[in-house]
Motif scaffolding. Structure first.
Motif, mmCIF file in Angstrom:
data_model
loop_
_atom_site.group_PDB
_atom_site.id
_atom_site.type_symbol
_atom_site.label_atom_id
_atom_site.label_comp_id
_atom_site.label_asym_id
_atom_site.label_seq_id
_atom_site.Cartn_x
_atom_site.Cartn_y
_atom_site.Cartn_z
ATOM 1 N N GLY C 37 -5.730 27.263 84.616
ATOM 2 C CA GLY C 37 -4.820 27.383 83.495
ATOM 3 C C GLY C 37 -3.501 27.927 84.013
ATOM 4 N N PRO C 38 -2.420 27.676 83.301
ATOM 5 C CA PRO C 38 -1.122 28.167 83.761
ATOM 6 C C PRO C 38 -1.071 29.693 83.729
ATOM 7 N N ASN C 39 -0.003 30.240 84.300
ATOM 8 C CA ASN C 39 0.155 31.694 84.305
ATOM 9 C C ASN C 39 0.207 32.232 82.890
ATOM 10 N N GLY C 40 -0.488 33.311 82.661
ATOM 11 C CA GLY C 40 -0.460 33.898 81.329
ATOM 12 C C GLY C 40 -1.488 33.303 80.389
ATOM 13 N N ALA C 41 -2.328 32.395 80.919
ATOM 14 C CA ALA C 41 -3.311 31.750 80.045
ATOM 15 C C ALA C 41 -4.463 32.673 79.704
ATOM 16 N N GLY C 42 -4.605 33.739 80.466
ATOM 17 C CA GLY C 42 -5.673 34.679 80.155
ATOM 18 C C GLY C 42 -6.838 34.611 81.100
ATOM 19 N N LYS C 43 -6.744 33.816 82.191
ATOM 20 C CA LYS C 43 -7.895 33.686 83.063
ATOM 21 C C LYS C 43 -8.206 35.000 83.778
ATOM 22 N N SER C 44 -7.143 35.658 84.291
ATOM 23 C CA SER C 44 -7.402 36.895 85.028
ATOM 24 C C SER C 44 -7.866 38.008 84.109
ATOM 25 N N THR C 45 -7.322 38.015 82.909
ATOM 26 C CA THR C 45 -7.779 39.026 81.946
ATOM 27 C C THR C 45 -9.247 38.809 81.639
ATOM 28 N N PHE C 46 -9.602 37.552 81.421
ATOM 29 C CA PHE C 46 -11.004 37.206 81.166
ATOM 30 C C PHE C 46 -11.876 37.672 82.323
ATOM 31 N N SER C 226 -7.395 14.931 84.960
ATOM 32 C CA SER C 226 -6.581 13.779 84.604
ATOM 33 C C SER C 226 -6.378 13.677 83.105
ATOM 34 N N ASP C 227 -6.863 14.684 82.384
ATOM 35 C CA ASP C 227 -6.714 14.640 80.924
ATOM 36 C C ASP C 227 -5.268 14.898 80.495
ATOM 37 N N GLU C 228 -4.840 14.205 79.450
ATOM 38 C CA GLU C 228 -3.455 14.316 78.975
ATOM 39 C C GLU C 228 -3.091 15.717 78.527
ATOM 40 N N LYS C 229 -3.962 16.255 77.703
ATOM 41 C CA LYS C 229 -3.676 17.585 77.141
ATOM 42 C C LYS C 229 -3.495 18.611 78.253
ATOM 43 N N VAL C 230 -4.365 18.526 79.255
ATOM 44 C CA VAL C 230 -4.304 19.497 80.349
ATOM 45 C C VAL C 230 -2.993 19.350 81.109
ATOM 46 N N ARG C 231 -2.582 18.107 81.332
ATOM 47 C CA ARG C 231 -1.314 17.880 82.029
ATOM 48 C C ARG C 231 -0.148 18.452 81.254
ATOM 49 N N GLU C 232 -0.192 18.270 79.936
ATOM 50 C CA GLU C 232 0.866 18.812 79.080
ATOM 51 C C GLU C 232 1.000 20.310 79.256
ATOM 52 N N VAL C 233 -0.153 20.931 79.250
ATOM 53 C CA VAL C 233 -0.171 22.392 79.341
ATOM 54 C C VAL C 233 0.431 22.864 80.663
ATOM 55 N N TYR C 234 0.320 22.014 81.669
ATOM 56 C CA TYR C 234 0.825 22.386 82.991
ATOM 57 C C TYR C 234 2.236 21.901 83.246
ATOM 58 N N ILE C 235 2.863 21.230 82.319
ATOM 59 C CA ILE C 235 4.214 20.704 82.580
ATOM 60 C C ILE C 235 5.159 21.849 82.870
ATOM 61 N N GLY C 236 5.942 21.657 83.947
ATOM 62 C CA GLY C 236 6.832 22.730 84.368
ATOM 63 C C GLY C 236 6.249 23.465 85.544
ATOM 64 N N THR C 237 4.905 23.441 85.687
ATOM 65 C CA THR C 237 4.295 24.002 86.904
ATOM 66 C C THR C 237 3.893 22.833 87.779
ATOM 67 N N ARG C 238 2.647 22.792 88.269
ATOM 68 C CA ARG C 238 2.352 21.702 89.193
ATOM 69 C C ARG C 238 1.371 20.700 88.598
ATOM 70 N N ALA C 239 1.849 19.799 87.794
ATOM 71 C CA ALA C 239 0.957 18.781 87.239
ATOM 72 C C ALA C 239 0.842 17.652 88.253
ATOM 73 N N LYS C 240 -0.388 17.303 88.613
ATOM 74 C CA LYS C 240 -0.529 16.243 89.614
ATOM 75 C C LYS C 240 -1.119 14.991 88.985
#
Lengths: 288, 350, 240
Positions: C37-46, C226-240
């Motif tokens: 998940g992008p930065n600030g998504a809560g993964k590290s807090t989780f 390769s899911d669309e939604k996931v790519r959207e969420v990553y736009i601006g960072t490193r979407a491949k």
């Protein structure tokens, strides 16, 4: 009713006393994370400066409000250049070195002025509150404390110097990339803290007999006031001064002054345990 | 394999026996009364140095436990009349108080500076309290607390079980000497076990050790208790030596003295604080006898110079010099500098 | 197979910010899962909620490890269950050598006598022998990460939680790391938190995507990445 007035004034006075004597230490701790255990001795030096000026015939207000801060500020500058600046970032080492400094200053003053108490007369006479005789000078102290707190706050908040200082404290690297030398900022801040201590000492000099060991009475209370207050300079000092001032005086009036002091110390332990970052680490987080 | 862990290795028996012999033969060459108080101070410094050097716990009010030991001994000796139980109490009660205070601090994750304040405040409270107990109404059992005048005239150490055979004088010196040696061995023993290595790990990175399954607050509290017990014992001996207990045993002066001795001697070694206390204690006594140079001035200057020039103390500096001289320069420069520098940059907010 | 990790409505707030929002998460035995998940998504807090680095109480929801309710447990208590944890910031003893660090890690499980043998194994597997006697503080960032992984392994955990293990590593070290993680996965369940897509692809496991404190999507690696939604969420960072 008069008694309530007396108690109220005593509480305000205690708050003012704590705030005034802690201000210098708060600036240095809040801004630089430096604990100067010689702070009490800086206050004491302010007192002796005032005494010396008074004996030399200088106007006492001038001595305590102008000369004392300047002299002690200079001493602080020398201390910073010779000792403190090698120890930035080493908090415990700074505490130890300044503890050594405090012993050194006590020794030096004793050798110069002798170890018996000296007195500076109170320039303001007493007044009457109903059937109680009050010390008028206490009102002056309250006024000075308020002025100092307001002054420091204004400088930090609204002047360019204050902004640079706060910026350098937050992030030294950024400050230096903007052309401000953090080391200079630290030096000036420490000097300012010393000057504030000198001011407090000058103003408080007429109250009791001045001894080389007078500093001890100030450092413990100032120390716990600012550490409990937390990182914010003004908000922290004021909030803890208020809490300690109220508790200590109320308990003093209810029992004895010694119990009042002990209550204040015990409260410090409880507060530190509950709020390890100090009051302003928990509340009023982004205040000055 | 073990490098920084060399500092917590086993006892160097050669040196130990030499030191023990010196201690045992000292009364033949020197005034026993003075020698006794130097040993007492050495034990006090050992208690602080053990906690500070190996667990990273610096107490700014260690006089609290020293003073408690002194007062507990005096009060119970007056009430009981025989010295064995008072001595045991003088060890146990400071340990108990330390358990409470220590648990409160360590389980509360109080960090270094705030711990310094808390320990300072505890000793201040005791000082102010004892100072204010003048007057007949302040007594525990038969023992009047005496306020700022203190408590004179309590029974001093006697042979256990034989209250009429006093140990006053040279025998007390030997009691102190043996206690010091035994406490030193105890500290070494603790450090040589896994516990000692865990201590160093906690001192280096407490969070990491917790993530390795070690209960850091419990470990620190345990060390704090042991340190307080030793300080209490030294306080008890001090009471016996001075034959009076005044609130000055709780003073800032006492707390600062022991910190200076330990620091100058060397934080991170066990012998450093012992020698530091004995050497500086001697200086203090000598300075007290003249009026030319002020005591405070000298000790203040010493502390400043040591912090600036030899922050790890004299003994580690000497060890380093010795190591370099013997061309053991293959050893990592970490060498004897086992003490952690507490680095908090000014720009870091807590 | 029962779940080795389970969270029920796990929530974590900092002031007004909801960092972890009502997350129900499951990990099966011997599963390898990547949390991205992008930065600030809560993964590290989780992650920190799972590892006892926050004092949780009943208002935060519940965390179960192998059926035991570990909500509110402190870090060292969770570790003692048999969980290995590597935090985001390399947390090692800088003043001690690599061997000494590993010794402390291994001691609790292997005892005084068994530890040297365990150390040799780990040093060999992670290829740490060239700097085994050096102070950890002197090593490069990536090497320090490897040491920390070694410390985790030394405890023979059955659940391994790694927060950004590949950060700061060279390509070579990352390869080594991926092999080690797959090897660990043969005997333990593993959760890897990372935002480096390349590394996640290398591991090729099931992926859970975090976004704004909640689980956006879960599924096999290729499908999710390769899911669309996931790519959207990553736009601006490193979407491949």
């Amino acid at each position: 009713m008069d008694y309530a007035g007396v108690v109220f004034l005593e509480i305000i006075y205690m708050i003012a006393f704590l705030a005034l004597t802690s201000a210098g230490l708060a600036v240095v701790f809040g801004m630089m994370r430096v604990i100067n255990l010689a702070h009490g001795e800086f206050v004491m030096l302010g007192g002796y400066t005032t005494l010396t000026c008074y004996k030399a015939g200088i106007n006492i207000y001038f001595a305590m409000l102008i000369v004392a801060p300047i002299v002690v500020g200079l001493i602080g500058l020398i201390v910073e250049r010779l000792i403190i600046r090698f120890l930035y970032g080493r908090m415990i080492d700074t505490m130890l070195a300044t503890w050594g400094l405090s012993l050194f200053l006590i020794g030096a003053v004793t050798m110069i002025f002798g170890s018996s108490a000296v007195n500076v007369p109170t320039p303001i006479s007493g007044y009457e509150l109903g059937s109680y005789q009050m010390g008028g000078y206490n009102l002056f102290i309250i006024f000075v404390a308020f002025a100092v707190m307001a002054g420091v706050w204004l400088v930090l908040r609204y002047t360019r110097v204050g902004l640079i200082a706060r910026g350098a404290m937050q992030n030294a690297a950024v400050a230096s990339s903007l052309g401000y030398n953090p080391k200079t900022v630290y030096m000036i801040t420490f000097t300012a803290g010393a000057a504030l201590a000198g001011l407090a000492g000058g103003v408080l000099a007429p109250l009791t007999g001045l001894l080389p060991t007078s500093g001890g009475a100030y450092i413990a209370k100032a120390f716990i006031t600012i550490v409990t207050g937390g990182a914010a300079v003004i908000a922290g000092t004021l909030s803890s001064s208020v809490i300690f001032g109220v508790v200590s005086q109320v308990v003093s009036f209810a029992s004895t002054p010694v119990i009042g002091e002990i209550a204040m110390l015990a409260l410090a332990i409880v507060l530190l345990r509950l709020m390890p970052q100090g009051i302003t680490g928990r509340f009023f987080r982004n205040s000055t | 394999m073990i490098t920084a862990w060399r500092s917590i290795g086993g006892v160097r028996w050669g040196w130990f026996i030499a030191f023990a012999l010196v201690l045992l033969l000292w009364p033949l060459a020197y005034d026993t009364h003075t020698a006794t108080v130097l040993l007492i101070w050495a034990l006090f410094a050992l208690s602080l140095g053990f906690m500070w050097g190996y667990a990273g716990i610096l107490s700014f009010g260690h006089s609290a436990y020293f003073g408690l030991g002194a007062y507990v001994y005096a009060i119970s000796a007056v009430n009981i009349g025989e010295s064995t139980i008072p001595l045991i109490l003088a060890i146990l009660i400071p340990a108990l108080v330390a358990a409470v205070i220590g648990a409160m601090m360590f389980y509360g994750r109080i960090s270094d500076v705030y711990m310094g304040v808390m320990t300072l405040v505890v000793s201040l409270i005791m000082f102010k309290f004892m100072n204010a107990t003048a007057g007949d109404q302040y007594a525990i059992g038969d023992a009047r607390l005496g306020g700022f005048n203190g408590m004179p005239g309590f029974p001093t150490l006697n042979v256990p079980g034989a209250p009429h055979i006093s140990l006053w004088g040279v025998p007390t010196y030997y009691v102190c000497a043996v206690s010091l040696l035994l406490c030193y061995l105890l500290c070494r023993w603790i450090l040589a076990r896994s516990f000692g290595r865990v201590l160093l790990g906690i001192r280096e990175n407490e969070t990491r050790c917790e993530l390795l399954g070690y209960n850091a607050p419990a470990v620190k509290t345990a060390i704090f208790i042991i340190s307080a017990a030793m300080a209490g014992l030294s306080g008890c001996y001090f009471a016996n030596w001075a034959e009076i207990v005044t609130p000055s045993v709780f003073s800032l002066q006492t707390s600062s003295d022991v910190i200076i001795w330990t620091m100058v001697g060397g934080v991170g070694t066990l012998i450093g604080p012992i020698l530091g206390a004995m050497a500086l204690g001697m200086v203090k006594l000598l300075l007290g006898q003249q009026t030319l140079i002020n005591n405070f001035l000298v000790f203040g200057a010493i502390l400043i110079v040591v912090v600036l020039a030899m922050p790890s103390g004299v003994i580690p500096a000497f060890q380093k010099w010795w190591g370099n001289r013997s061309r053991r320069s293959r050893a990592p420069s970490n060498g004897g500098r086992a003490r952690r520098r507490l680095t908090v940059k000014p720009a870091e907010r807590p | 197979m029962s779940d080795v990790v389970e969270t029920h409505e796990l929530t974590m707030r900092f002031g007004g910010v909801v960092a972890v929002n009502n997350v129900n998460f499951n990990l099966r035995e011997r599963e390898l899962r990547c949390l991205i998940g992008p930065n600030g998504a809560g993964k590290s807090t989780f992650f920190k909620c799972l590892t006892g680095q926050y004092q949780l109480n009943h208002t935060n929801g519940r965390v179960f490890i192998r059926g035991s309710d570990v909500t509110g447990w402190r870090a060292h208590e969770i570790v003692r269950l048999g969980v290995g944890i590597k935090t985001q910031v390399p947390s090692v003893m800088n003043g001690l050598t690599v061997e000494e660090n590993l010794w402390l890690a291994a001691r609790r499980i292997h005892g005084w006598n068994g530890t040297p043998g365990a150390l040799d194994e780990i040093i060999a597997e992670l290829q740490l022998s060239e700097f085994a006697k050096r102070l950890v503080g002197e090593l490069a960032h990536g090497q320090r990460q490897l040491v920390e992984i070694g410390m985790v392994l030394a405890q023979r955990p059955w659940l391994v939680l790694l927060d950004e293990p590949a950060a700061g590593m060279t390509g070579d070290e990352v390869d080594r790391l991926a092999k080690v993680i797959r090897r660990i996965n043969q005997t333990a369940s593993v959760i890897v938190v990372d935002h480096d897509m390349e590394f996640v692809r290398m591991l090729g496991s099931n992926v859970t995507v975090f976004h704004q404190g909640a689980v956006l999507m879960e599924g096999p690696c290729d499908q999710v990445l390769s899911d669309e939604k996931v790519r959207e969420v990553y736009i601006g960072t490193r979407a491949k």
